[in-house]
Design an enzyme around this catalytic site. Structure first.
Site, short mmCIF file in Angstrom:
data_model
loop_
_atom_site.label_atom_id
_atom_site.label_comp_id
_atom_site.label_asym_id
_atom_site.label_seq_id
_atom_site.Cartn_x
_atom_site.Cartn_y
_atom_site.Cartn_z
N SER A 1 48.06 89.83 38.20
CA SER A 1 47.01 88.92 37.74
C SER A 1 47.20 88.45 36.31
O SER A 1 46.44 87.64 35.82
CB SER A 1 45.63 89.58 37.88
OG SER A 1 45.60 90.80 37.17
N THR B 1 42.04 88.92 34.35
CA THR B 1 42.28 88.71 32.91
C THR B 1 42.44 90.00 32.11
O THR B 1 41.75 90.98 32.34
CB THR B 1 41.08 87.95 32.32
OG1 THR B 1 40.86 86.79 33.09
CG2 THR B 1 41.31 87.58 30.87
N THR C 1 45.92 85.31 31.53
CA THR C 1 45.79 85.53 32.97
C THR C 1 46.68 84.57 33.75
O THR C 1 47.04 83.51 33.24
CB THR C 1 44.33 85.32 33.42
OG1 THR C 1 44.20 85.66 34.80
CG2 THR C 1 43.90 83.87 33.23
N ARG D 1 44.11 74.32 38.86
CA ARG D 1 42.84 75.00 38.56
C ARG D 1 42.97 75.76 37.25
O ARG D 1 43.95 76.42 36.97
CB ARG D 1 42.49 75.97 39.69
CG ARG D 1 41.20 76.79 39.45
CD ARG D 1 41.49 78.15 38.87
NE ARG D 1 40.28 78.99 38.83
CZ ARG D 1 40.24 80.20 38.31
NH1 ARG D 1 41.33 80.73 37.76
NH2 ARG D 1 39.11 80.90 38.30
N THR E 1 36.05 88.95 32.05
CA THR E 1 37.01 89.09 33.14
C THR E 1 36.24 89.05 34.45
O THR E 1 35.09 89.45 34.51
CB THR E 1 37.81 90.41 33.02
OG1 THR E 1 38.74 90.51 34.11
CG2 THR E 1 36.90 91.62 33.05
N GLY E 2 36.86 88.52 35.47
CA GLY E 2 36.18 88.40 36.75
C GLY E 2 36.42 87.03 37.35
O GLY E 2 37.50 86.45 37.19
#
Length: 334
Positions: free
Chosen positions: A79, A183, A201, A211, A234-235
């Site tokens: 990631s 991230t 990220t 995106r 983050t998420g």
């Protein structure tokens, strides 16, 4: 929510679990500096490198950049870095940003391809251009001109093949896996009280080409106010971006809230506004303030984050927020 600040800080310590010596989770007359806080257990290696840089006399910006570079080089991390999950066209596109509290400087790159260290590209945008953000091919060309390490990328063929396949049959964007830890956001409070931070990220695996998530957006994935503190997210980036969430956390600290209380309050506010269930928001925050205090919080069961000082480097569990916790403004139902 506990009725007094003292009660809140007490319950915060319980929620976080045992705290290692030297780590400052509450008000203290002599804050621990330097202090480094980052997202996820994999952030610990980045924290340790950031501390090493500071110990050798490097700046807080050097610490942020070189710390995040450790995670960007981790081939096991799907990631962050060029080993991250590709987009729907089979291309890894990365986002990164960096902020320096003194002078309120910022730089970022988005949808950049083939650059080994996008965090370094973001720093050069901040220091060597009049801009804040560069994207796509422009960001890649700038990074290469700056001599940053890169790999050959021929995304045009991959994208054309994906476009033809998409035209022949409708393709859905992949749903995020619960194991997608995305991230790294890393925050540094220097010995002199100045603050810097960064994010990096490779974003949402299977995302539509082009995106951009919250990580390179100043105020969303990262925000620093050198007079107050810093926060990183983050998420699921879309849910962070729509609420300028890291700015919100810092603004709550500006109002006097402890960093952890600020993280929790931001989640409560977002959950009251957003139509999604709290558990489905998939947002998490880390934060530190000028006083040397830190905290974190996440939706659902919370998440793990890393905290490092000269005396300790540990991974802690943040408190979580669920739908049943959400109450009126400024409080919860517990």
């Amino acid at each position: 929510m506990p009725s007094t600040r003292r009660q809140f800080l007490a319950t915060s310590s319980i929620a976080l679990g045992a705290t290692a010596p030297g780590l400052c989770t509450s008000d203290a007359p002599n804050p621990t500096r330097p202090l480094i806080v980052s997202t996820w257990p994999f952030g610990k290696a980045s924290n340790d490198e950031a501390l090493r840089v500071l110990t050798k006399g490097g700046s807080i910006l050097d610490a942020v950049e070189h710390g995040i570079k450790v995670t960007e080089l981790d081939t096991k991390n799907r990631s962050v870095g060029i080993s991250g999950s590709p987009n729907a066209a089979g291309v890894v596109q990365q986002d990164a940003c960096i902020m320096h509290g003194p002078g309120h400087q910022a730089g970022s790159v988005a949808a950049i391809e083939g650059i080994i260290h996008p965090i370094s590209a973001a720093r050069r945008v901040m220091e060597k251009t009049p801009h804040v953000m560069l994207v796509g091919d422009g960001a890649r060309m700038f990074a290469i001109e700056e001599g940053l390490k890169s790999i050959d990328v021929d995304s045009s063929k991959l994208h054309e093949a994906w476009r033809k396949e998409r035209a022949s049959k409708k393709q859905a964007v992949q749903k995020r896996s619960k194991g997608d830890h995305d991230t790294i956001a890393l925050l540094v409070l220097g010995s002199d009280g100045n603050i810097a931070g960064g994010c990096s990220t490779s974003g949402w695996g299977g995302k539509l080409p082009g995106r951009v998530g919250d990580s390179p957006i100043i105020g969303s994935g990262l925000y620093i106010d050198n007079e107050v503190g810093a926060a990183g997210a983050t998420g699921l980036g879309e849910n962070v971006m729509r609420h300028c969430a890291s700015f919100m956390v810092v603004d709550f600290m500006r109002q006097g809230l402890h960093p952890q209380e600020a993280c929790l309050r931001a989640i409560h506010r977002i959950s009251r506004i957003d139509p999604l269930a709290t558990e489905d928001l998939a947002i998490n925050f880390v934060a530190l303030d000028k006083k040397g205090r830190y905290g974190a919080a996440g939706t659902g069961t919370g998440f793990k984050y890393s905290v490092t000082t000269k005396s300790s480097s540990v991974v802690l569990q943040s408190p979580g927020v669920t739908s049943k916790d959400i109450g009126p403004e400024g409080g919860n139902r517990k």
